[in-house]
Design an enzyme around this catalytic site. Structure first.
Site, PDB file in Angstrom:
ATOM      1  N   SER A  32       0.791  -1.128   0.082  1.00 40.72           N
ATOM      2  CA  SER A  32      -0.063   0.163   0.070  1.00 40.72           C
ATOM      3  C   SER A  32       0.925   1.251   0.071  1.00 40.72           C
ATOM      4  CB  SER A  32      -0.824  -0.023   1.273  1.00 40.72           C
ATOM      5  OG  SER A  32      -0.015   0.105   2.421  1.00 40.72           O
ATOM      6  N   ASP A 322      -2.824   8.649   7.520  1.00 36.31           N
ATOM      7  CA  ASP A 322      -3.647   7.666   8.162  1.00 36.31           C
ATOM      8  C   ASP A 322      -2.966   6.753   9.181  1.00 36.31           C
ATOM      9  OD1 ASP A 322      -2.368   5.587   6.888  1.00 36.31           O
ATOM     10  OD2 ASP A 322      -4.184   5.193   5.663  1.00 36.31           O
ATOM     11  N   HIS A 325       0.044   5.535   6.797  1.00 34.48           N
ATOM     12  CA  HIS A 325       0.794   5.931   5.944  1.00 34.48           C
ATOM     13  C   HIS A 325       1.384   7.296   6.030  1.00 34.48           C
ATOM     14  CE1 HIS A 325      -1.595   2.444   4.274  1.00 34.48           C
ATOM     15  NE2 HIS A 325      -0.552   2.191   3.798  1.00 34.48           N
TER      16      HIS A 325
END
Length: 361
Positions: A32, A322, A325
């Protein structure tokens, strides 16, 4: 030309994104941290296709990037003077756009195939490589096999794996891996499997591969929340995981380069790159490196970022977007070190040096 004008011109050229090898393809593999939207096309819970993701992206809309704006591959592309790579699953990736490269990354994956099973349908690294082979076949139909091999051999490659194997496997409650092995044994297993992955990537034609280690895993808001950190102290066990894994990764990369006889694999020390602004956020213009901009609960580190989450008004004041990240601003600091950092950050050389060396070939 006056000395003042010449000096001004030199400074301007230094600060501009590099245009050397602008036609060089760029391939991205991993999780991600580098996924630019492949998971949008999959039935998975690991996704970033709803607001407020993308709130600071040029379109202001979510794209599947786990960021408020641009992500790591976007900013690297910007710095080397190339267009951003499209997700391999994007229907827009056709024709001439294929020659720019492609992003194969998929949120939730790890080095091990049992990492991320809770996310259902994701592109595990073996599948990413299958898609890379299919990509090469598609490009061969446009420019022929010889030029396709040249394009792949001359490409820049980014590989980002490892963090999920700890946070979404080993450290999970009721984890079989966590019960079966010590952190040291688990890290050795990861390195052994990672070596096979990187050798497979080399067999598929990659000749310049930047490999990122894990960041300070215990310092992300999700770990601060789950470890019930009282005053923002990083979670010790997750920090220990990074401290064991990263040196082993460095040793493995150096060993691979010796076996091959060339500096194919470049180690990007994500731990040091992140630790700089996590340990001293004010120096880099952040108000906090502990609390996520988007989330809920302690440190905004519980659950995921959703339209119902608490959202900070100024993303540039936060190091983390978040629970896991970094913000675009923090990612830009990371890319600065990728481009020009010393061997403390990029071993054996930074990306500016790579681009300069490879432009002579």
């Amino acid at each position: 030309m006056s000395t003042l004008l010449l000096t001004s011109l030199c400074v301007t050229l230094f600060l501009m994104p590099q245009q050397t090898n602008a036609a060089r393809a760029f391939f991205v593999f991993g999780d991600s941290l580098v996924d630019s939207g492949n998971n949008n096309y999959l039935v998975t819970t690991a996704r970033a296709d709803s607001p407020p993701y993308g709130i600071d992206y040029p379109t202001g809309r979510p794209t599947g990037r786990f960021s408020n704006g641009l992500n790591l591959p976007d900013i690297i592309s910007e710095q080397i003077g190339s267009e951003p790579t499209l997700p391999i699953l994007s229907p827009e990736l056709t024709g001439e756009k294929l020659l720019i490269g492609a992003n194969f990354a998929s949120a939730g994956i790890g080095i091990l195939n049992d990492t991320g099973v809770q996310f259902l349908n994701i592109l595990r690294i073996g599948r990413q490589f299958e898609l890379f082979q299919e990509y090469q076949e598609r490009v061969s139909e446009i420019i022929g096999p010889d030029k396709t091999q040249q394009l792949v051999n001359g490409a820049l490659v980014l590989m980002t794996l490892g963090g999920n194997d700890f946070v979404n496997n080993y450290f999970l409650p009721f984890s079989v891996r966590g019960r079966q092995s010590s952190l040291s044994e688990f890290s050795q297993l990861l390195i052994s499997e990672y070596k096979k992955i990187l050798m497979r990537l080399y067999e598929l034609g990659a000749r310049r591969v930047m490999v990122t280690g894990t960041g300070p895993l215990g310092c992300v808001p999700a770990e601060l929340a789950s470890s019930r950190s009282a005053n923002g102290e990083c979670a010790p066990e997750a920090q220990q995981a990074a401290a064991i894994f990263n040196p082993l990764l460095d040793q493995m990369l150096q060993g691979l380069n010796r076996e091959i006889g060339s500096d194919v694999f470049i180690g990007a020390n994500a731990f040091n790159m992140n630790a700089d602004f996590i340990n001293n956020p004010q120096r880099f213009g952040f108000v906090t490196s502990k609390v996520a901009c988007c989330g809920q609960g302690a440190y905004n580190g519980q659950g995921v970022c959703t339209p119902l989450s608490s959202l900070c008004p100024d993303r540039n004041a936060y190091a983390f977007w978040d629970p896991f990240h970094p913000t675009e601003k923090a990612t830009r600091l990371i890319v600065q070190q990728i481009m020009t950092g010393s061997v403390e950050y990029m071993n054996p050389m930074n990306l500016s040096t790579i681009m300069a060396l490879d432009s002579r070939i």
